[in-house]
Motif scaffolding. Sequence first.
Motif, PDB file in Angstrom:
ATOM      1  N   MET A 119      -8.136 -22.443 -16.348  1.00 61.33           N
ATOM      2  CA  MET A 119      -8.586 -22.018 -17.783  1.00 61.33           C
ATOM      3  C   MET A 119      -7.877 -22.852 -18.716  1.00 61.33           C
ATOM      4  O   MET A 119      -8.177 -23.109 -19.939  1.00 61.33           O
ATOM      5  N   ASN A 120      -6.648 -23.262 -18.268  1.00 58.71           N
ATOM      6  CA  ASN A 120      -5.760 -23.894 -19.331  1.00 58.71           C
ATOM      7  C   ASN A 120      -5.813 -25.415 -19.057  1.00 58.71           C
ATOM      8  O   ASN A 120      -4.921 -26.203 -19.955  1.00 58.71           O
ATOM      9  N   THR A 121      -6.579 -25.886 -18.082  1.00 56.90           N
ATOM     10  CA  THR A 121      -6.653 -27.525 -17.676  1.00 56.90           C
ATOM     11  C   THR A 121      -8.117 -27.844 -17.624  1.00 56.90           C
ATOM     12  O   THR A 121      -8.231 -29.276 -18.093  1.00 56.90           O
ATOM     13  N   GLU A 122      -9.038 -27.258 -17.357  1.00 56.06           N
ATOM     14  CA  GLU A 122     -10.130 -27.811 -17.203  1.00 56.06           C
ATOM     15  C   GLU A 122     -10.669 -28.226 -18.623  1.00 56.06           C
ATOM     16  O   GLU A 122     -10.682 -27.539 -19.722  1.00 56.06           O
ATOM     17  N   GLY A 123     -11.280 -29.441 -18.745  1.00 55.32           N
ATOM     18  CA  GLY A 123     -11.870 -30.065 -20.075  1.00 55.32           C
ATOM     19  C   GLY A 123     -10.502 -30.291 -20.896  1.00 55.32           C
ATOM     20  O   GLY A 123     -10.778 -30.502 -22.042  1.00 55.32           O
ATOM     21  N   GLN A 124      -9.322 -30.231 -20.516  1.00 55.16           N
ATOM     22  CA  GLN A 124      -8.285 -30.716 -21.270  1.00 55.16           C
ATOM     23  C   GLN A 124      -7.407 -31.967 -20.854  1.00 55.16           C
ATOM     24  O   GLN A 124      -7.892 -32.169 -19.732  1.00 55.16           O
ATOM     25  N   ASP A 125      -6.970 -32.424 -21.599  1.00 58.23           N
ATOM     26  CA  ASP A 125      -5.807 -33.531 -21.322  1.00 58.23           C
ATOM     27  C   ASP A 125      -4.842 -33.383 -20.605  1.00 58.23           C
ATOM     28  O   ASP A 125      -3.870 -33.005 -21.108  1.00 58.23           O
ATOM     29  N   CYS A 126      -4.843 -33.853 -19.254  1.00 62.80           N
ATOM     30  CA  CYS A 126      -3.716 -33.550 -18.238  1.00 62.80           C
ATOM     31  C   CYS A 126      -2.714 -34.855 -18.134  1.00 62.80           C
ATOM     32  O   CYS A 126      -2.023 -34.927 -17.239  1.00 62.80           O
ATOM     33  N   GLY A 127      -2.949 -35.832 -19.171  1.00 61.94           N
ATOM     34  CA  GLY A 127      -2.021 -36.807 -18.978  1.00 61.94           C
ATOM     35  C   GLY A 127      -2.266 -37.774 -17.746  1.00 61.94           C
ATOM     36  O   GLY A 127      -1.384 -38.489 -17.314  1.00 61.94           O
ATOM     37  N   LEU A 128      -3.533 -37.830 -17.357  1.00 60.37           N
ATOM     38  CA  LEU A 128      -3.847 -38.919 -16.193  1.00 60.37           C
ATOM     39  C   LEU A 128      -4.428 -40.335 -16.771  1.00 60.37           C
ATOM     40  O   LEU A 128      -4.413 -41.030 -15.832  1.00 60.37           O
ATOM     41  N   GLY A 129      -4.506 -40.234 -17.893  1.00 61.13           N
ATOM     42  CA  GLY A 129      -4.876 -41.549 -18.517  1.00 61.13           C
ATOM     43  C   GLY A 129      -4.065 -42.306 -19.120  1.00 61.13           C
ATOM     44  O   GLY A 129      -4.668 -43.318 -19.933  1.00 61.13           O
ATOM     45  N   PRO A 159      -6.346 -21.988   5.715  1.00 58.45           N
ATOM     46  CA  PRO A 159      -7.229 -22.892   5.406  1.00 58.45           C
ATOM     47  C   PRO A 159      -8.390 -22.691   4.326  1.00 58.45           C
ATOM     48  O   PRO A 159      -8.790 -23.390   3.577  1.00 58.45           O
ATOM     49  N   PHE A 160      -8.710 -21.475   4.387  1.00 60.67           N
ATOM     50  CA  PHE A 160      -9.898 -21.234   3.463  1.00 60.67           C
ATOM     51  C   PHE A 160      -9.832 -21.058   2.106  1.00 60.67           C
ATOM     52  O   PHE A 160     -10.571 -21.948   1.221  1.00 60.67           O
ATOM     53  N   ILE A 161      -9.048 -20.272   1.650  1.00 57.43           N
ATOM     54  CA  ILE A 161      -8.826 -20.236   0.183  1.00 57.43           C
ATOM     55  C   ILE A 161      -8.269 -21.357  -0.268  1.00 57.43           C
ATOM     56  O   ILE A 161      -8.464 -21.704  -1.622  1.00 57.43           O
ATOM     57  N   THR A 162      -7.316 -22.018   0.524  1.00 59.53           N
ATOM     58  CA  THR A 162      -6.576 -23.425  -0.112  1.00 59.53           C
ATOM     59  C   THR A 162      -7.715 -24.471  -0.077  1.00 59.53           C
ATOM     60  O   THR A 162      -7.848 -25.158  -1.053  1.00 59.53           O
ATOM     61  N   GLU A 163      -8.875 -24.623   0.592  1.00 59.20           N
ATOM     62  CA  GLU A 163      -9.746 -25.322   0.655  1.00 59.20           C
ATOM     63  C   GLU A 163     -10.774 -25.266  -0.658  1.00 59.20           C
ATOM     64  O   GLU A 163     -11.132 -26.098  -1.483  1.00 59.20           O
ATOM     65  N   GLU A 164     -11.038 -23.894  -0.848  1.00 59.33           N
ATOM     66  CA  GLU A 164     -11.874 -23.412  -2.040  1.00 59.33           C
ATOM     67  C   GLU A 164     -11.068 -23.830  -3.316  1.00 59.33           C
ATOM     68  O   GLU A 164     -11.729 -24.244  -4.163  1.00 59.33           O
ATOM     69  N   ILE A 165      -9.894 -23.510  -3.464  1.00 57.47           N
ATOM     70  CA  ILE A 165      -9.220 -23.782  -4.789  1.00 57.47           C
ATOM     71  C   ILE A 165      -9.051 -25.266  -4.936  1.00 57.47           C
ATOM     72  O   ILE A 165      -9.110 -25.956  -5.976  1.00 57.47           O
ATOM     73  N   TRP A 166      -8.707 -26.009  -3.684  1.00 59.51           N
ATOM     74  CA  TRP A 166      -8.351 -27.356  -4.045  1.00 59.51           C
ATOM     75  C   TRP A 166      -9.618 -28.153  -4.427  1.00 59.51           C
ATOM     76  O   TRP A 166      -9.525 -29.096  -5.281  1.00 59.51           O
ATOM     77  N   GLN A 167     -10.797 -27.801  -3.953  1.00 57.37           N
ATOM     78  CA  GLN A 167     -11.959 -28.174  -4.579  1.00 57.37           C
ATOM     79  C   GLN A 167     -12.184 -28.266  -6.075  1.00 57.37           C
ATOM     80  O   GLN A 167     -12.682 -29.334  -6.591  1.00 57.37           O
ATOM     81  N   ARG A 168     -11.627 -27.256  -6.685  1.00 61.15           N
ATOM     82  CA  ARG A 168     -11.655 -27.085  -8.091  1.00 61.15           C
ATOM     83  C   ARG A 168     -10.524 -27.740  -8.956  1.00 61.15           C
ATOM     84  O   ARG A 168     -10.714 -28.221 -10.060  1.00 61.15           O
ATOM     85  N   VAL A 169      -9.513 -28.208  -8.259  1.00 62.41           N
ATOM     86  CA  VAL A 169      -8.340 -28.778  -9.015  1.00 62.41           C
ATOM     87  C   VAL A 169      -7.999 -30.019  -8.657  1.00 62.41           C
ATOM     88  O   VAL A 169      -7.348 -30.720  -9.251  1.00 62.41           O
ATOM     89  N   ARG A 170      -8.602 -30.662  -7.511  1.00 62.96           N
ATOM     90  CA  ARG A 170      -8.297 -32.012  -7.043  1.00 62.96           C
ATOM     91  C   ARG A 170      -8.519 -33.012  -8.049  1.00 62.96           C
ATOM     92  O   ARG A 170      -7.326 -33.911  -8.320  1.00 62.96           O
ATOM     93  N   SER A 171      -9.574 -33.014  -8.816  1.00 62.00           N
ATOM     94  CA  SER A 171     -10.016 -34.146  -9.610  1.00 62.00           C
ATOM     95  C   SER A 171      -8.898 -33.810 -10.931  1.00 62.00           C
ATOM     96  O   SER A 171      -8.642 -35.081 -11.492  1.00 62.00           O
ATOM     97  N   LEU A 172      -8.654 -32.918 -11.298  1.00 59.26           N
ATOM     98  CA  LEU A 172      -7.504 -32.744 -12.408  1.00 59.26           C
ATOM     99  C   LEU A 172      -6.146 -33.120 -12.032  1.00 59.26           C
ATOM    100  O   LEU A 172      -5.430 -33.455 -12.812  1.00 59.26           O
ATOM    101  N   GLN A 186      -0.330 -31.160 -16.595  1.00 67.19           N
ATOM    102  CA  GLN A 186      -0.365 -31.887 -15.406  1.00 67.19           C
ATOM    103  C   GLN A 186       0.565 -31.338 -14.324  1.00 67.19           C
ATOM    104  O   GLN A 186       0.303 -31.265 -13.316  1.00 67.19           O
ATOM    105  N   THR A 187       1.647 -30.644 -14.852  1.00 66.93           N
ATOM    106  CA  THR A 187       2.678 -30.030 -13.926  1.00 66.93           C
ATOM    107  C   THR A 187       1.928 -28.866 -13.121  1.00 66.93           C
ATOM    108  O   THR A 187       1.932 -28.676 -11.967  1.00 66.93           O
ATOM    109  N   LEU A 188       1.114 -27.996 -13.907  1.00 66.28           N
ATOM    110  CA  LEU A 188       0.468 -26.795 -13.574  1.00 66.28           C
ATOM    111  C   LEU A 188      -0.469 -27.268 -12.268  1.00 66.28           C
ATOM    112  O   LEU A 188      -0.446 -26.716 -11.313  1.00 66.28           O
ATOM    113  N   VAL A 189      -1.327 -28.376 -12.697  1.00 67.28           N
ATOM    114  CA  VAL A 189      -2.194 -28.868 -11.633  1.00 67.28           C
ATOM    115  C   VAL A 189      -1.542 -29.348 -10.523  1.00 67.28           C
ATOM    116  O   VAL A 189      -2.312 -29.307  -9.298  1.00 67.28           O
ATOM    117  N   GLN A 190      -0.708 -30.239 -10.612  1.00 64.92           N
ATOM    118  CA  GLN A 190      -0.160 -31.222  -9.703  1.00 64.92           C
ATOM    119  C   GLN A 190       0.846 -30.402  -8.763  1.00 64.92           C
ATOM    120  O   GLN A 190       0.694 -30.594  -7.332  1.00 64.92           O
TER     121      GLN A 190
END
Length: 940
Positions: free
Chosen positions: A641-651, A744-757, A726-730
């Motif tokens: 909620m606090n990082t999607e669509g936000q600038d996480c400093g990766l650019g 393995p399951f919950i970590t895969e599901e969440i990872w798929q949502r945060v990996r690009s961030l 950036q710290t939150l997601v990394q």
Amino acid sequence: MDNTYNPHVIEQRWYQTWESKGWFAPDMNAPGAPYCIMIPPPNVTGSLHMGHGFNNTVMDTLIRYHRMKGDKTLWQPGTDHAGIATQMVVERQLEAEGLSRHDLGRDKFIERIWEWKEESGGTITRQLRRLGSSLDWAHERFTMDEGLSEAVKEVFVRLYEEGLIYRGKRLVNWDPKLHTAVSDLEVISEEEAGHMWHMRYPLSNGTGYLVVSTTRPETMLGDCAVAVNPEDERYKHLIGELVELPLTGRKIPVVADEHADPEFGTGCVKITPAHDFNDYEVWLRHRDEKAIAEQIHGGLINIFTVDAAIRENLPEESELIPAKYIGLDRYEARKAIVADLEAAGLLEKVVDHKLMVPRGDRSGVVIEPFLTDQWYVKVGPLAKPAIEAVESGRIRFVPDNWKNTYFEWMRNIQDWCISRQIWWGHRIPAWYDAEGNVYVGRSEAEVREKHELAPDYPLTQDEDVLDTWFSSALWPFSTLGWPEDTERLRTFYPTSVLLTGFDIIFFWVARMIMMGLKFMDDVPFREVYVHGLVRDSQGQKMSKSKGNVLDPIDLIDGISLEDLIAKRTRGMMQPQLAKKIEQQTRKEFPEGIPSFGTDALRFTFAALAATGRDIKFDLGRIEGYRNFCNKLWNAARYVLMNTEGQDCGLGGEPVEYSAADRWIRARLQQVITEVTTAIEGYRFDQMANALHDFIWNQYCDWYLELSKAVLNAPDTTEAQRRGTRQTLVQVLETLLRLTHPVMPFITEEIWQRVRSLAGAEGETIMRQSWPQVDAGWQDSDAEAEMDWVMQFILGVRRIKGEMNIAPGKPVPILLANASERDRERLARHRLYLDALARPESIEVLEKDSREPESAIALVGEMKILIPLAGLIDKEAEITRLEKEIGKLEADIARVRKKLENPNFVDKAPAAVVQKERDRLDKSQGALEQLATQLDKIRSL
């Protein structure tokens, strides 16, 4: 992400994805070393039990960890053909159709078993998938598949040609219902109520009689001697004399042997070598004493048929067994013999006696020691190098003390009976001609060619099959393609570690070591991790007869009370036992078992896996770890909620990290080390504890709250917000990788949502790299700074709690004894203190300033003071606390009285009793807190 965590929505979907993508297969191009675990092959008839659940959780944790480390990682799957168990399943099906296996004949019966295996034999492999086990299913093996069958024949023939396999007549555990020899592991001995019969054996010289005691009077028909201890003064003069064996007319000698214990019974022991293992050893010690050997009729008189009925006399035996007993079942013969002894005045007395009764774990009938012709492996020459492999450290046991158990058995090893009198299994590759000559070979054609036998020369193959443990002893190399020289065999043998329970160190572990050294000239594995048994919450072994069995799938999916009762009592022949188990289940699970999901179950197994101890499985723990999954899920939702669509400093934009950012990243480096060290040392409990503490306490309870101060404050810069996002997601992405092997399951599901961030690439978390410590983020200064902040906030919260001040109520804070460093930290971190401590104001008192009447907390030497004037009415608060304490004391007295009442404890549902116990504990804790609070206010 969904608002709530629902494991059933994600688990089977992700498992199907992983398997269909082939991600469980070893990556032969991976940069790391080969790492291989062989699954202890579950029985093809089996279903998942708690021991499987624990064992496979630990194996999968190791496999996923090494896969992420970049090793060439193989977890080899497969199932065991389970000779006796599988044959029984199919025979019961035939029985329901009014048929027997003999009606079908051997070939048709084997076809029927293969049909059953294809249709119904995959239950446990499907359940292993539910558990998240990342096995290389594309290379699944079966101990009766073509390749493993060839390996079994090859080993048998080579051992026979070296003289290490032979056929001989010896004593075995015999199942009179299944008509086969069984291993010690298939015999369950439990204490039962019985009797001890004291019988008089008259001395043939007419001077009196000896009294012998037995729990099996029917076996006296096979007695060959009476033994007394050579040092027993009562009987020394009788050694070498003869006694008349009652009811038979035979005379048998009195022999001297230390097996006879002067302190037990009368000190006289009947010796029945064909029906007692200890007696057989006595016979072996005396068989070369010519005079005695002649007197004891060769010493081996088998009185039973395969059904454990009294057999007929052989032509050369004349009247060895009295005719009146022939054909009687063993227990009918017992009654007749006891009655005849009593009538003859030879029964001295009968006493009640508790004894260990051996029963077949499959048939349930009492096992008989039985003298038969069987095939054996001469294990002495194989045991010597297997002992040396452990002594030299080529194989390491974890915990180390289990090597002593291994040595004890290996140094006293007996030849291994490998034949079974059933049809399902690897048929022994031996053929007989009409004269009884034996020919061993890989096939009948090979036998005929080798021995130059004509095509029409009559040969008959041995009817017996090999012990199931014979094929499983070859498992580490036969599954990889041996005797062919395959790439998998060259790459993954020796395997890395074997994970097993202590109960099969003898039956499986030792035999794999012997066979691996013999046929591969190397150990089959480098380490053996021996884990305990999974017991119930009271520490009792789980068993169907106790009604305390838990099914891992029921814990994953949940089960209603009525379905649970039906499951626990299904097939029970004793209505009273079924009723008892129903009542017990209703007490323990009045509302059934809720759904916890696979990840919570796996994490519970890991958290309970203390090295070298049995596991007491408590539903309270799995409920707590289900909450842990919720905590992680909700943390991820906050991060997104606090990082999607936000600038996480990766650019490449400016990024500034706060003290809290630096602190959580520094702590992350420590937890990477802790988790890695724990997994490498097989301390899965320490791994779980480190993950739980970091995720729950440090990341969720502290860092996420601290991040809100940065993200929500109007005067923070965009660079600072980028640093926190950036710290939150990394940090989340890294801790997901750390947690993935066990959940393995919950970590895969969440990872798929945060990996690009987080800047991660790849299709799946299970193929991501294992986190490495980044020394650049190790920051002791940030840790010291944030420790000061947290102690400050905790101090304020503690005072509010003790003084019954609402958590959100702003209060004035005074600081006394504040050092220059304290003042600097106050200035630097006022953002965090304002957000989490909720002060009305913070004032630093000068040295020697008068301190007002206050509640106090310490941060180092600095005192946090909250003046109570205007916040609380001291006398009113004392009155309130005294009233609360009185209520609690009355409630504690009432609950205590209830729990001291045996009628309540014994008759109320277990969950209700436990609820009262929990209430008592909670009330006592609250009473202690209120008493402390009262003392503090009175002292103000």
